[in-house]
Design a protein around this motif. Structure first.
Motif, PDB file in Angstrom:
ATOM      1  N   TYR A   1     -11.853   1.276  -5.887  1.00 30.43           N
ATOM      2  CA  TYR A   1     -11.095   0.126  -6.372  1.00 30.43           C
ATOM      3  C   TYR A   1     -11.972  -0.704  -7.303  1.00 30.43           C
ATOM      4  N   ILE A   2     -11.447  -1.036  -8.461  1.00 29.66           N
ATOM      5  CA  ILE A   2     -12.095  -1.984  -9.360  1.00 29.66           C
ATOM      6  C   ILE A   2     -11.457  -3.338  -9.102  1.00 29.66           C
ATOM      7  N   LEU A   3     -12.276  -4.323  -8.765  1.00 32.95           N
ATOM      8  CA  LEU A   3     -11.774  -5.663  -8.448  1.00 32.95           C
ATOM      9  C   LEU A   3     -12.389  -6.691  -9.368  1.00 32.95           C
ATOM     10  N   ALA A   4     -11.566  -7.603  -9.854  1.00 33.90           N
ATOM     11  CA  ALA A   4     -12.055  -8.784 -10.559  1.00 33.90           C
ATOM     12  C   ALA A   4     -12.012  -9.940  -9.573  1.00 33.90           C
ATOM     13  N   THR A   5     -13.128 -10.616  -9.406  1.00 36.20           N
ATOM     14  CA  THR A   5     -13.186 -11.737  -8.471  1.00 36.20           C
ATOM     15  C   THR A   5     -13.636 -13.001  -9.182  1.00 36.20           C
ATOM     16  N   LYS A   6     -13.099 -14.112  -8.740  1.00 35.00           N
ATOM     17  CA  LYS A   6     -13.504 -15.416  -9.254  1.00 35.00           C
ATOM     18  C   LYS A   6     -13.645 -16.357  -8.076  1.00 35.00           C
TER      19      LYS A   6
ATOM     20  N   ARG B   1       0.846  -1.176   0.000  1.00 32.84           N
ATOM     21  CA  ARG B   1       0.000   0.000   0.000  1.00 32.84           C
ATOM     22  C   ARG B   1       0.888   1.234   0.000  1.00 32.84           C
ATOM     23  N   ASP B   2       0.318   2.378  -0.405  1.00 27.36           N
ATOM     24  CA  ASP B   2       1.069   3.625  -0.390  1.00 27.36           C
ATOM     25  C   ASP B   2       0.149   4.760   0.030  1.00 27.36           C
ATOM     26  N   GLU B   3       0.652   5.989  -0.038  1.00 24.73           N
ATOM     27  CA  GLU B   3      -0.102   7.129   0.458  1.00 24.73           C
ATOM     28  C   GLU B   3      -1.376   7.402  -0.339  1.00 24.73           C
ATOM     29  N   TYR B   4      -1.425   6.924  -1.576  1.00 24.85           N
ATOM     30  CA  TYR B   4      -2.612   7.185  -2.390  1.00 24.85           C
ATOM     31  C   TYR B   4      -3.804   6.312  -1.984  1.00 24.85           C
ATOM     32  N   ASP B   5      -3.517   5.248  -1.242  1.00 20.56           N
ATOM     33  CA  ASP B   5      -4.615   4.440  -0.698  1.00 20.56           C
ATOM     34  C   ASP B   5      -5.319   5.164   0.446  1.00 20.56           C
TER      35      ASP B   5
END
Length: 211
Positions: free
Chosen positions: A55-60, A45-49
């Protein structure tokens, strides 16, 4: 596979998925690519979080297999504030219809298949999800800092990037900044067969002012 958008109001509700996302980022950026990123037991993680991104997440099967971070280009961004040397004029000509995508990564070890034997289905689905969400929230342009390898992937997907500067060595990477259109034609070109998102429904309906 399913694409979801986790907006700031739902970060806590989807903390499990976001934990998986940070661990995936550590695996890809820290271990596989060898980028100079900060990783802990909680992932990368970084400061932009800390700036309340979407957040766009792909889940399977409930597992995160792809992710990207979106922040309005008019606010602090990685491209303007961390990598201004990638910009031809040293600054980003940001406007209200521009959003930054960063920390894009895909777990290509999962058996998600490849479209036409070339590009991974998770990659194409993530491209489609970023475009779809951006369009739904009034954004027409996506900017990003990436590398030459990924620039070639975008071109192969039918979503070529317009360079905003010249390639520059950053660490062990030849980095490049670019702009991508968020429009129906681009979505149609990159969207793989069977693509589906969940950008409507509890916890994932995005709001422009919550980006």
């Amino acid at each position: 596979m399913r694409l979801i958008a986790v907006t700031p109001d739902f970060h806590e509700q989807h903390s499990g998925l976001l934990k998986e996302m940070h661990c995936l980022r550590a695996k890809v950026f820290g271990s596989r690519l060898g980028w100079e990123v900060t990783t802990t037991d909680d992932g990368e993680r970084d400061e932009y979080d800390d700036l309340h991104p979407t957040y766009i997440l792909a889940t399977k099967s409930g597992t995160v297999c792809g992710c990207a971070r979106l922040l309005p280009a008019t606010g602090p961004t990685m491209l303007q504030d961390t990598f201004p040397q990638l910009l031809g004029e040293g600054r980003l000509a940001a406007h209200a219809g521009m959003i930054e995508s960063s920390r894009f990564c895909v777990d290509t070890s999962l058996e998600a298949g490849r479209e036409g034997g070339h590009l991974h289905l998770v990659t194409l689905s993530m491209f489609a999800g970023i475009i779809e969400w951006s369009m739904a929230n009034g954004y027409s342009e996506i900017v990003t800092a990436t590398d030459l390898r990924f620039e070639r992937i975008l071109k192969r997907a039918g979503w070529p990037m317009t360079r905003l500067g010249e390639p520059t060595a950053i660490g062990n990477t030849m980095a490049i900044a670019g702009s991508l259109p968020a429009d129906a034609a681009s979505l149609e070109r990159v969207r793989p067969a069977g693509y589906r998102s969940a950008f409507s429904g509890n916890g994932v309906t995005p709001a422009r002012n919550a980006a």
